[in-house]
Design a protein around this motif. Structure first.
Motif, mmCIF file in Angstrom:
data_model
loop_
_atom_site.group_PDB
_atom_site.id
_atom_site.type_symbol
_atom_site.label_atom_id
_atom_site.label_comp_id
_atom_site.label_asym_id
_atom_site.label_seq_id
_atom_site.Cartn_x
_atom_site.Cartn_y
_atom_site.Cartn_z
ATOM 1 N N VAL A 159 0.833 -1.203 0.000
ATOM 2 C CA VAL A 159 0.000 0.000 0.000
ATOM 3 C C VAL A 159 0.868 1.254 0.000
ATOM 4 C CG1 VAL A 159 -1.605 1.366 1.395
ATOM 5 C CG2 VAL A 159 -2.038 -1.066 1.022
ATOM 6 N N THR A 160 1.940 1.238 0.806
ATOM 7 C CA THR A 160 2.853 2.384 0.837
ATOM 8 C C THR A 160 3.455 2.634 -0.539
ATOM 9 O OG1 THR A 160 3.402 1.954 3.167
ATOM 10 C CG2 THR A 160 4.921 3.340 1.903
ATOM 11 N N ALA A 161 3.900 1.550 -1.181
ATOM 12 C CA ALA A 161 4.486 1.685 -2.523
ATOM 13 C C ALA A 161 3.457 2.191 -3.527
ATOM 14 C CB ALA A 161 5.057 0.339 -2.975
ATOM 15 N N PHE A 162 2.233 1.642 -3.471
ATOM 16 C CA PHE A 162 1.190 2.055 -4.417
ATOM 17 C C PHE A 162 0.824 3.525 -4.231
ATOM 18 C CE2 PHE A 162 -0.474 -2.579 -4.497
ATOM 19 C CZ PHE A 162 0.515 -2.916 -5.401
ATOM 20 N N ILE A 163 0.721 3.970 -2.984
ATOM 21 C CA ILE A 163 0.374 5.368 -2.722
ATOM 22 C C ILE A 163 1.489 6.294 -3.198
ATOM 23 C CG2 ILE A 163 0.009 7.061 -0.884
ATOM 24 C CD1 ILE A 163 -1.564 4.961 0.623
ATOM 25 N N MET A 164 2.744 5.900 -2.957
ATOM 26 C CA MET A 164 3.865 6.723 -3.419
ATOM 27 C C MET A 164 3.877 6.834 -4.948
ATOM 28 S SD MET A 164 6.945 5.533 -0.860
ATOM 29 C CE MET A 164 8.124 6.606 -1.685
ATOM 30 N N LEU A 165 3.593 5.728 -5.623
ATOM 31 C CA LEU A 165 3.541 5.754 -7.081
ATOM 32 C C LEU A 165 2.385 6.620 -7.586
ATOM 33 C CD1 LEU A 165 4.366 2.009 -7.799
ATOM 34 C CD2 LEU A 165 5.755 3.978 -8.459
ATOM 35 N N GLY A 166 1.252 6.549 -6.890
ATOM 36 C CA GLY A 166 0.119 7.383 -7.258
ATOM 37 C C GLY A 166 0.426 8.866 -7.084
ATOM 38 N N ARG A 167 1.078 9.212 -5.978
ATOM 39 C CA ARG A 167 1.439 10.603 -5.736
ATOM 40 C C ARG A 167 2.483 11.082 -6.742
ATOM 41 N NH1 ARG A 167 2.492 11.723 0.532
ATOM 42 N NH2 ARG A 167 2.718 13.813 -0.365
ATOM 43 N N TRP A 168 3.394 10.165 -7.137
ATOM 44 C CA TRP A 168 4.387 10.517 -8.146
ATOM 45 C C TRP A 168 3.709 10.859 -9.472
ATOM 46 C CZ3 TRP A 168 6.020 7.178 -12.403
ATOM 47 C CH2 TRP A 168 7.066 7.727 -13.141
ATOM 48 N N GLN A 169 2.669 10.095 -9.830
ATOM 49 C CA GLN A 169 1.936 10.393 -11.058
ATOM 50 C C GLN A 169 1.212 11.733 -10.950
ATOM 51 O OE1 GLN A 169 1.902 9.089 -13.973
ATOM 52 N NE2 GLN A 169 3.101 7.247 -13.588
ATOM 53 N N LEU A 170 0.684 12.050 -9.778
ATOM 54 C CA LEU A 170 0.027 13.352 -9.597
ATOM 55 C C LEU A 170 1.042 14.487 -9.698
ATOM 56 C CD1 LEU A 170 -2.523 12.600 -6.723
ATOM 57 C CD2 LEU A 170 -2.974 12.810 -9.191
ATOM 58 N N ASP A 171 2.260 14.250 -9.178
ATOM 59 C CA ASP A 171 3.312 15.262 -9.318
ATOM 60 C C ASP A 171 3.667 15.464 -10.787
ATOM 61 O OD1 ASP A 171 3.444 15.656 -6.598
ATOM 62 O OD2 ASP A 171 5.151 14.304 -6.294
ATOM 63 N N ARG A 172 3.752 14.360 -11.541
ATOM 64 C CA ARG A 172 4.032 14.460 -12.967
ATOM 65 C C ARG A 172 2.920 15.237 -13.684
ATOM 66 N NH1 ARG A 172 7.045 10.452 -15.397
ATOM 67 N NH2 ARG A 172 6.710 11.710 -17.277
ATOM 68 N N TRP A 208 -3.036 3.231 -9.351
ATOM 69 C CA TRP A 208 -2.193 2.896 -8.199
ATOM 70 C C TRP A 208 -2.981 2.987 -6.895
ATOM 71 C CZ3 TRP A 208 1.635 0.067 -9.145
ATOM 72 C CH2 TRP A 208 2.476 0.268 -10.246
ATOM 73 N N PHE A 209 -3.821 4.015 -6.756
ATOM 74 C CA PHE A 209 -4.631 4.134 -5.547
ATOM 75 C C PHE A 209 -5.644 2.982 -5.463
ATOM 76 C CE2 PHE A 209 -3.843 8.950 -5.880
ATOM 77 C CZ PHE A 209 -2.707 8.842 -5.096
ATOM 78 N N SER A 210 -6.150 2.546 -6.608
ATOM 79 C CA SER A 210 -7.067 1.402 -6.630
ATOM 80 C C SER A 210 -6.363 0.141 -6.175
ATOM 81 C CB SER A 210 -7.642 1.216 -8.039
ATOM 82 O OG SER A 210 -8.410 2.328 -8.432
ATOM 83 N N PHE A 211 -5.128 -0.044 -6.610
ATOM 84 C CA PHE A 211 -4.360 -1.210 -6.188
ATOM 85 C C PHE A 211 -4.179 -1.213 -4.670
ATOM 86 C CE2 PHE A 211 -2.053 -1.272 -10.531
ATOM 87 C CZ PHE A 211 -3.136 -1.935 -11.094
ATOM 88 N N ALA A 212 -3.966 -0.024 -4.097
ATOM 89 C CA ALA A 212 -3.821 0.077 -2.646
ATOM 90 C C ALA A 212 -5.113 -0.345 -1.945
ATOM 91 C CB ALA A 212 -3.448 1.510 -2.254
ATOM 92 N N ALA A 213 -6.252 0.136 -2.453
ATOM 93 C CA ALA A 213 -7.541 -0.229 -1.857
ATOM 94 C C ALA A 213 -7.802 -1.731 -2.005
ATOM 95 C CB ALA A 213 -8.659 0.573 -2.517
ATOM 96 N N ILE A 214 -7.444 -2.301 -3.151
ATOM 97 C CA ILE A 214 -7.645 -3.736 -3.376
ATOM 98 C C ILE A 214 -6.797 -4.555 -2.415
ATOM 99 C CG2 ILE A 214 -7.223 -5.594 -5.031
ATOM 100 C CD1 ILE A 214 -7.999 -3.606 -7.241
ATOM 101 N N ALA A 215 -5.573 -4.112 -2.165
ATOM 102 C CA ALA A 215 -4.692 -4.837 -1.241
ATOM 103 C C ALA A 215 -5.280 -4.858 0.167
ATOM 104 C CB ALA A 215 -3.308 -4.198 -1.237
ATOM 105 N N VAL A 216 -5.774 -3.696 0.627
ATOM 106 C CA VAL A 216 -6.391 -3.637 1.964
ATOM 107 C C VAL A 216 -7.653 -4.497 2.002
ATOM 108 C CG1 VAL A 216 -7.499 -2.131 3.648
ATOM 109 C CG2 VAL A 216 -5.433 -1.365 2.468
ATOM 110 N N GLY A 217 -8.494 -4.364 0.974
ATOM 111 C CA GLY A 217 -9.719 -5.161 0.928
ATOM 112 C C GLY A 217 -9.426 -6.649 0.883
ATOM 113 N N GLY A 218 -8.385 -7.051 0.160
ATOM 114 C CA GLY A 218 -8.022 -8.466 0.088
ATOM 115 C C GLY A 218 -7.613 -9.016 1.440
ATOM 116 N N LEU A 219 -6.878 -8.207 2.228
ATOM 117 C CA LEU A 219 -6.481 -8.657 3.563
ATOM 118 C C LEU A 219 -7.699 -8.836 4.458
ATOM 119 C CD1 LEU A 219 -4.271 -9.262 5.640
ATOM 120 C CD2 LEU A 219 -4.196 -6.805 6.155
#
Length: 268
Positions: A19-32, A213-224
Motif C-alpha cells: 500500500v505504501t508503494a502504491f500510494i507513493m507511485l500514485g502521488r508521483w503520477q500526480l506530481d508528474r 495505483w490508488f485502486s491497487f492500494a484499496a484492493i490490497a487492503v480489501g483483500g487482507l
C-alpha cells in the motif's frame, strides 16, 4: 490459533509495504501531472511573445515557469557536441544532438540542434558534423534536466540528460544555465536533424495512472480483510462441527466401537 494470527500479521506487513508503494507511485503520477500542467501553462503564456535576446531571459537559474520563451543568439559552435540517448519524438526512438554555442557576448550556451531518428533494430545514428562559421540561432528556452548523477554525466560524447552544470563541468566551461531548443538558424542547419518544437498541450495519462495505483492500494487492503474474515468464518465452522460431533449420541449397537473387551454388545 497462534499460527493463524502469525499468518495474519505476516500478510498485514506485506499489505502495508504494498500500500505504501502504491500510494507513493500514485502521488508521483500526480506530481508528474502537475509538472505537465505547469509546462503547458508556460507554453501558452509565452507562445505569442516576441523573440528576445537570450541575455534578457537566461540570466538566472531557469525554472519551470521560465521555459518556452523564444530567444535568439549569435556566435560560433565549439567542436565538442553530445549525443543525448534514449529520446522519443513523434513516436520514433532516437537521440538528440546538443552543441555549445560561444556567443558574441562571450557566453557558452547549450543548444539542442534536434532529433536524430534511429532505425528499428539498429544502433544510434552518427551525429552530424558541428555547424561551422558564425550562426544566428532562434529557439525555445528550457530548464536543465535532473535525475541520476550518472545520467547527467557524459560518457565520451554521449549523455542521457541535458544539464548545463554537469556538461559544463565535463567541458571545463561555465555554461549559461539551461539550454535552447533550436527552431531555426541562419545559415540553416544542414545536419538532417528534426526540430523538436513545443510539446503537445495534453495532460497525458498521469491522472488515470494515479487512480490505478490508488485502486491497487484499496484492493490490497480489501483483500487482507476478506482473507481474515474467511479465516475467522472457517474457524467458527470448524468449532461448530466439533461441538456437534461431541454432542451427538453414542455409536449405534453393532458398531465396532460398541463391542467391549469381553465381546459383549452395549457394555457389561
Amino acid at each position: 490459533m497462534r499460527r493463524q494470527v502469525m499468518r495474519w500479521i505476516s500478510m498485514g506487513v506485506l499489505v502495508v509495504v504494498l500500500v505504501t508503494a502504491f500510494i507513493m507511485l500514485g502521488r508521483w503520477q500526480l506530481d508528474r501531472l502537475e509538472q505537465r500542467r505547469e509546462r503547458n501553462s508556460a507554453v501558452v503564456a509565452h507562445e505569442n511573445d516576441e523573440v528576445q535576446h537570450y541575455t534578457d531571459v537566461m540570466n538566472k537559474t531557469i525554472e519551470e515557469g521560465d521555459q518556452w520563451f523564444t530567444v535568439t543568439a549569435t556566435g560560433t559552435f565549439e567542436p565538442q557536441q553530445f549525443q543525448v540517448r534514449y529520446r522519443t519524438h513523434d513516436n520514433a526512438y532516437g537521440t538528440e544532438v546538443v552543441g555549445v554555442l560561444t556567443t558574441q557576448e562571450g557566453d557558452h550556451l547549450l543548444v539542442d540542434r534536434g532529433f536524430l531518428a534511429r532505425e528499428s533494430g539498429q544502433p544510434d545514428g552518427e551525429m552530424p558534423p558541428v555547424m561551422t562559421g558564425e550562426v544566428t540561432i532562434t529557439g525555445y528556452v528550457h530548464r536543465n534536466e535532473y535525475g541520476d548523477e550518472n545520467a547527467q554525466t557524459p560518457h565520451g560524447d554521449q549523455v542521457r540528460l541535458i544539464n548545463s552544470d554537469s556538461l559544463g563541468e565535463a567541458l571545463g566551461m561555465d555554461l549559461v544555465n539551461g539550454y535552447v531548443i533550436l527552431i531555426e538558424s541562419d545559415p540553416a542547419d544542414t545536419g538532417g536533424l528534426t526540430p523538436l518544437g513545443t510539446p503537445e498541450l495534453t495532460e497525458g495519462s498521469h491522472f488515470s495512472y494515479a487512480l490505478q495505483w490508488f485502486s491497487f492500494a484499496a484492493i490490497a487492503v480489501g483483500g487482507l480483510v476478506v482473507l481474515i474474515r474467511a479465516d475467522i468464518r472457517d474457524r467458527k465452522k470448524a468449532k461448530r462441527k466439533a461441538a456437534e460431533a461431541a454432542a451427538s449420541p453414542e455409536s449405534p449397537v453393532g458398531s465396532p466401537d460398541a463391542v467391549d473387551a469381553g465381546g459383549k454388545v452395549g457394555g457389561s
